[in-house]
Design an enzyme around this catalytic site. Sequence first.
Site, short mmCIF file in Angstrom:
data_model
loop_
_atom_site.label_atom_id
_atom_site.label_comp_id
_atom_site.label_asym_id
_atom_site.label_seq_id
_atom_site.Cartn_x
_atom_site.Cartn_y
_atom_site.Cartn_z
N GLU A 80 39.67 22.74 -23.27
CA GLU A 80 37.94 21.68 -24.42
C GLU A 80 37.17 22.55 -24.74
OE1 GLU A 80 35.68 19.95 -21.14
OE2 GLU A 80 37.12 18.07 -20.96
N GLU A 128 34.30 22.86 -26.92
CA GLU A 128 32.75 22.90 -27.31
C GLU A 128 31.62 23.95 -27.72
OE1 GLU A 128 31.39 21.26 -23.64
OE2 GLU A 128 33.24 20.59 -22.58
N ASP A 142 27.28 20.38 -18.59
CA ASP A 142 27.72 19.63 -19.83
C ASP A 142 27.75 18.81 -20.44
OD1 ASP A 142 29.53 20.66 -21.16
OD2 ASP A 142 31.65 19.57 -20.47
N GLU A 156 44.07 14.50 -24.90
CA GLU A 156 44.04 13.65 -26.11
C GLU A 156 45.31 13.92 -27.27
OE1 GLU A 156 39.64 13.01 -27.68
OE2 GLU A 156 39.03 14.27 -26.63
N HIS A 206 36.09 11.18 -28.40
CA HIS A 206 36.78 11.88 -27.21
C HIS A 206 36.71 10.90 -25.58
CE1 HIS A 206 37.86 14.64 -23.86
NE2 HIS A 206 36.43 14.95 -23.55
N ASP A 246 35.70 24.73 -22.32
CA ASP A 246 35.67 24.14 -21.23
C ASP A 246 36.73 23.93 -20.08
OD1 ASP A 246 34.15 23.32 -18.79
OD2 ASP A 246 34.31 21.27 -19.89
N GLN A 282 41.02 18.03 -11.33
CA GLN A 282 40.41 17.19 -11.99
C GLN A 282 40.56 15.00 -11.37
OE1 GLN A 282 40.02 17.11 -16.29
NE2 GLN A 282 37.90 15.59 -15.44
N ARG A 331 43.43 19.62 -15.29
CA ARG A 331 44.10 17.63 -15.00
C ARG A 331 44.27 17.05 -13.81
NH1 ARG A 331 39.94 17.30 -19.04
NH2 ARG A 331 40.55 17.78 -21.20
N LYS A 390 36.91 21.74 -12.68
CA LYS A 390 36.24 22.75 -14.02
C LYS A 390 35.66 24.24 -13.21
CE LYS A 390 35.93 19.20 -16.91
NZ LYS A 390 36.46 18.99 -18.07
N THR A 449 35.09 28.83 -17.35
CA THR A 449 34.36 28.45 -18.59
C THR A 449 34.26 29.78 -19.94
OG1 THR A 449 33.36 26.96 -17.63
CG2 THR A 449 32.65 27.24 -19.59
MN MN Z 1 34.16 19.68 -20.69
#
Ligand code: MN
Length: 432
Positions: free
Chosen positions: A203, A205, A130, A378, A137, A237, A244, A241, A257, A261
């Site tokens: 996320e 992606e 990744d 975000e 971002h 993904d 993380q 948080r 993570k 996925t």
């Molecule tokens: Mn990611």
Amino acid sequence: MAKRSVAHKSWLPEANDPATSFPLTHLPYGAFEADGQRHLCVAIGAHLLDLHHCAESGLLPASLVAPCKAPVLNPLMSLGPREWTLLRQTLTDLLHNSAKPAKRARVEEALHSIAGATLYKPVEIPNYTDFYASIHHATRVGSLFRPDSPLLPNYKHVPIGYHGRASSVVPSGAPVLRPHGQTRPSHPGKEPSFGPSRTLDFELELAFYVGQSNPLGTPVPIARAAEHLFGVSLLNDWSARDIQAWEYQPLGPFLGKNFATTLSPWVTPMAALEPFRAPAASRPKGDPRPLPYLRNAVDQRQGALDLQFEVFLSTQISRENGLAPFRISQSSTRDLYWTPAQFVAHHTSNGCNLQVGDILATGTISGPAVSSAGCLLELTRNGAEPLKLPTGEMRAFLEDGDEIILSGYGEVPGQPRIGLGDCRATILPARH
Ligand code: MN
């Protein structure tokens, strides 16, 4: 909407509908359940064309028969770009308006409705990497935690990435269990806690599939890097948080993570993306030029992609009230700081061997505006400004029962629009 030229017309009328995701110029690969077996296919209009059936009924060149009867795309990918082009040309001819009636009849026997099909992950994925290619971002996330220096000094020099986990890549539609994990102590001196994540995020992606390997110790030069990529799918993904935030220093993402996925079912070949090529995003004045191993004139001129993305959220309550999913973000690959060829050149620059079927994901795709942010971290400024949904519900992070749907498309003047298909999953409550 551009009128379809004769060159793009199929004898299958729905493939010529300007609203279809799967015109003749797209032909994304997938895998579906056929009589208890996994068969490869391509999507065309509202149908899928069974490649196993095509191979058995003599519609494909000899070199493509065995790989098209495989349950995954890896053997076809291993053959390299010349055979990829041969298959794409063969399938285009079979479905093209100019195909003879006798041939059409044989092709029709291999067509199935997509609506009734069970789709699988079409690629055996050995490795998942990744990247972190959206500078918007990186800057916005950085500003939440380091207001004084949001962007770390390496960002404009190094395509930042980490090794993800391939075993937990699941197909679109598979539910995602809220993960348990260890989180930061609530006060200094207290114990960290262990329990279900409270700040689950998505996320948005784009994943690139490696179609050609390189031997260990042999970097892929930037000028040849694009040839190593086979196609793309949408990728979510999922990120816890709170897990993380407590674990990521000093070695980076791990259990926050790798619990899941989600990957969309269709693999759009790079050849179908040619009309949607774009110049690499222009670097603001004063930004460093990429080092020579990351710099190539052709790549700078047309190595990026002009694809658009949307993220939709539906909740238990919105579904119970028959409401359509709410759009919570819109973004584009045009805003990425690094190109896919730069991913390959950088990843292999130390001699690392990429394998057929590996996925290299972009990292969260966010644009300059907050409304184009590709994750809730975000969009809600780490939960400080929750989204207000049309149901009256608030969302700082994902709740059980929430469904996230990623969608992507390419639309440029004079070309049929293509849609990448949905990448969706619903959050299930954590296990006891
Ligand atoms: Mn990611």
